[in-house]
Design an enzyme around this catalytic site. Structure first.
Site, PDB file in Angstrom:
ATOM      1  N   LYS A  22       0.828  -1.210   0.000  1.00 20.95           N
ATOM      2  CA  LYS A  22       0.000   0.000   0.000  1.00 20.95           C
ATOM      3  C   LYS A  22       0.861   1.259   0.000  1.00 20.95           C
ATOM      4  O   LYS A  22       0.618   2.192  -0.765  1.00 20.95           O
ATOM      5  CB  LYS A  22      -0.899  -0.002   1.231  1.00 20.95           C
ATOM      6  CG  LYS A  22      -1.539   1.340   1.586  1.00 20.95           C
ATOM      7  CD  LYS A  22      -2.215   1.247   2.933  1.00 20.95           C
ATOM      8  CE  LYS A  22      -2.820   2.583   3.366  1.00 20.95           C
ATOM      9  NZ  LYS A  22      -1.812   3.559   3.788  1.00 20.95           N
ATOM     10  N   ASN A  23       1.876   1.289   0.842  1.00 17.78           N
ATOM     11  CA  ASN A  23       2.670   2.505   0.997  1.00 17.78           C
ATOM     12  C   ASN A  23       3.661   2.713  -0.146  1.00 17.78           C
ATOM     13  O   ASN A  23       4.346   3.738  -0.191  1.00 17.78           O
ATOM     14  CB  ASN A  23       3.401   2.491   2.338  1.00 17.78           C
ATOM     15  CG  ASN A  23       2.441   2.637   3.500  1.00 17.78           C
ATOM     16  OD1 ASN A  23       1.357   3.208   3.356  1.00 17.78           O
ATOM     17  ND2 ASN A  23       2.819   2.122   4.651  1.00 17.78           N
ATOM     18  N   CYS A 116      -6.887   8.135   8.548  1.00 19.95           N
ATOM     19  CA  CYS A 116      -7.114   7.680   9.920  1.00 19.95           C
ATOM     20  C   CYS A 116      -6.720   8.764  10.912  1.00 19.95           C
ATOM     21  O   CYS A 116      -5.756   9.504  10.705  1.00 19.95           O
ATOM     22  CB  CYS A 116      -6.312   6.406  10.202  1.00 19.95           C
ATOM     23  SG  CYS A 116      -6.926   4.950   9.340  1.00 19.95           S
ATOM     24  N   ARG A 121      -0.522  15.211  11.938  1.00 17.89           N
ATOM     25  CA  ARG A 121       0.465  14.802  10.939  1.00 17.89           C
ATOM     26  C   ARG A 121       0.672  15.981   9.995  1.00 17.89           C
ATOM     27  O   ARG A 121       0.174  15.993   8.875  1.00 17.89           O
ATOM     28  CB  ARG A 121      -0.018  13.552  10.197  1.00 17.89           C
ATOM     29  CG  ARG A 121       0.021  12.306  11.064  1.00 17.89           C
ATOM     30  CD  ARG A 121      -0.255  11.057  10.265  1.00 17.89           C
ATOM     31  NE  ARG A 121      -1.682  10.871  10.046  1.00 17.89           N
ATOM     32  CZ  ARG A 121      -2.200   9.827   9.407  1.00 17.89           C
ATOM     33  NH1 ARG A 121      -1.414   8.895   8.932  1.00 17.89           N
ATOM     34  NH2 ARG A 121      -3.493   9.723   9.243  1.00 17.89           N
ATOM     35  N   ASP A 305       3.422   1.289  12.234  1.00 18.18           N
ATOM     36  CA  ASP A 305       2.292   0.565  11.640  1.00 18.18           C
ATOM     37  C   ASP A 305       2.142  -0.849  12.184  1.00 18.18           C
ATOM     38  O   ASP A 305       1.071  -1.453  12.038  1.00 18.18           O
ATOM     39  CB  ASP A 305       2.444   0.506  10.117  1.00 18.18           C
ATOM     40  CG  ASP A 305       1.991   1.782   9.436  1.00 18.18           C
ATOM     41  OD1 ASP A 305       1.475   2.682  10.127  1.00 18.18           O
ATOM     42  OD2 ASP A 305       2.159   1.892   8.211  1.00 18.18           O
ATOM     43  N   ARG A 397      -8.724  -0.143   3.571  1.00 24.50           N
ATOM     44  CA  ARG A 397      -7.812   0.857   3.036  1.00 24.50           C
ATOM     45  C   ARG A 397      -6.425   0.258   2.795  1.00 24.50           C
ATOM     46  O   ARG A 397      -5.679   0.748   1.940  1.00 24.50           O
ATOM     47  CB  ARG A 397      -7.676   2.037   4.003  1.00 24.50           C
ATOM     48  CG  ARG A 397      -8.903   2.929   4.104  1.00 24.50           C
ATOM     49  CD  ARG A 397      -8.620   4.136   4.988  1.00 24.50           C
ATOM     50  NE  ARG A 397      -7.375   4.735   4.569  1.00 24.50           N
ATOM     51  CZ  ARG A 397      -6.347   4.993   5.388  1.00 24.50           C
ATOM     52  NH1 ARG A 397      -6.422   4.702   6.662  1.00 24.50           N
ATOM     53  NH2 ARG A 397      -5.250   5.562   4.927  1.00 24.50           N
TER      54      ARG A 397
END
Length: 418
Positions: A22-23, A116, A121, A305, A397
């Site tokens: 995903k990242n 989220c 951030r 994470d 997600r």
């Protein structure tokens, strides 16, 4: 709406292939804007965040669609430079489009990103770096209006090794004249993957994976075919599932060199973990033992994470485990839900202390965020009775059907509508 019903007690046994990261894929999708051509992304996971990125590309006039597990993107016909507010609110990483749009169009307009709720951030490092490259940015009123008649490479020292800022500045620097040097850059494997994609498309970037990334801008980019890196956090999730429920699993394509901080803790706790060129094997037989304190940190430190997911795996270990969360202020939102299942967890500020319990019990719980939801699924695999896990859209997600992966490994888990 959907929920996961998970009945604990099954030891995990079997094999699963790890999805694309995903990242990695999200910044790479933004990077396709720079190519102005056709791109094929292989091993691309079908995630809510990927679909959100596709909608952003389409809103900009680009084309994107699936062919099996290959995502085909064509940005030749890009006609806009504004990202609609509704799309920006769907995910935090939507801000990564800023650098790419600015580099291609000379201007960009977008609103504050969503995602989220893990605490503040800020994107100040993104904006200060873009300004250093020559962008003019008006960030009043909740909308970022950016213009740059010309971007010019220069040395930029990041105050913190931010992944998002590193990626955004790499993208913008591809469209800048001259050389950009990013110092104190993030070192995550996904940064290397972005470099790999951009270089495949004609860029000249070196140093990704180290704290200094050098981008020689101004080179014309083109389309190409690229295979996304395996997702290290998805792999960590299934490793922790095996640690929680017991058994033996093989994670095909998982790369232990990207997971060494996690596998080191699992070994210390009593798991037998072996990595090789084909993937990782994790075996857990007896009860786990509490490891030494775990402190999250930028890569190659322990990944934030994976914090909630590992915590869930250690709930029934002997002794007390201490976690210290150093990246996000609000990343213990899963704790109250785990306590509903019988966990013994105390938090104060950045620290959480887990006293191992003998049993966990199925309960009605709600995913507070992406990784917190995965943690609840990991805990449920070793709980007595059935767990009902709701708000799983947040888990979608980042996981390509997490229930299918755990089912392949022998877990009793299914998705139902309600």
């Amino acid at each position: 709406m959907s929920r996961l019903l998970i009945r604990g007690g099954n030891r995990l046994q079997g094999e699963v292939t790890i999805q694309g990261a995903k990242n990695s894929v999200l910044p790479i999708l933004a990077a396709t804007i720079l190519t102005g051509g056709s791109v094929e992304l292989r091993r691309c996971p079908r995630l809510r965040d990927v679909e959100a990125s596709i909608r952003i590309l389409q809103a900009l006039g680009c084309k994107a669609g699936w062919r099996g597990d290959v995502l085909e993107v064509d940005t030749a016909g890009m006609s806009g430079c504004d990202v609609p507010d509704a799309l920006m609110r769907e995910m935090r990483s939507s801000v990564i489009f800023l650098g790419a749009i600015l580099a291609r169009c000379g201007e960009a307009s977008l609103t504050s990103p969503g995602g989220c709720e893990l605490g503040p951030r800020p994107i100040d490092l993104h904006l200060s770096g873009l300004r250093a490259l020559g962008a003019e940015i008006d960030d009043t009123g909740g909308t970022l209006h950016c213009k740059a008649a010309k971007l010019t490479g220069r040395e930029i020292v990041l105050g913190f090794p931010s992944v998002g800022a590193t990626e955004n500045l790499m993208l913008a620097a591809c469209g800048a004249e001259g050389v950009t040097v990013l110092s104190n850059a993030a070192r995550e494997p996904e940064i290397e993957d972005l470099q790999g994609f951009l270089n495949t498309c004609g860029a000249e970037i070196t140093g990704a994976g180290t704290s200094t990334v050098v981008i020689r801008g101004g080179r014309p980019l083109h389309g190409g075919t690229y295979t996304i890196l395996p997702d290290r956090i998805a792999a960590a999730t299934y490793l922790c599932g095996a640690a929680s429920a017991g058994g033996e699993v093989f994670l095909r394509d998982a790369r232990e060199e990207h997971l060494s901080a996690v596998t080191a803790v699992l070994r210390e706790a009593g798991c037998d973990v072996t990595g090789g060129s084909a993937g990782i094997v994790c075996r857990r037989t007896g009860r786990l033992t509490a490891p030494r304190p775990i402190r999250t940190a930028p890569y190659p430190g322990f990944p934030t994470d994976a914090q909630a997911i590992l915590m869930a795996a250690l709930l029934r270990s002997r002794g007390a485990t201490v976690f210290e969360e150093n990246i996000f202020e609000n990343r213990y939102r899963h704790v109250d839900e785990l306590v509903r299942m019988g966990a013994d967890i105390k938090t104060e500020g950045k620290v959480a202390v887990i006293e191992g319990v003998k049993e966990l019990y199925g309960a009605k719980v709600r995913a507070p965020d992406l990784r917190g939801g995965a943690a609840l699924a990991v805990a449920a695999l070793s709980a007595e009775g059935e767990t009902s896990l709701t708000n799983i859209k947040l888990m979608d997600r980042g996981y390509d059907c997490i229930e299918n992966a755990f089912t392949l490994l022998g877990g009793n888990i299914k998705r139902v509508n309600y």
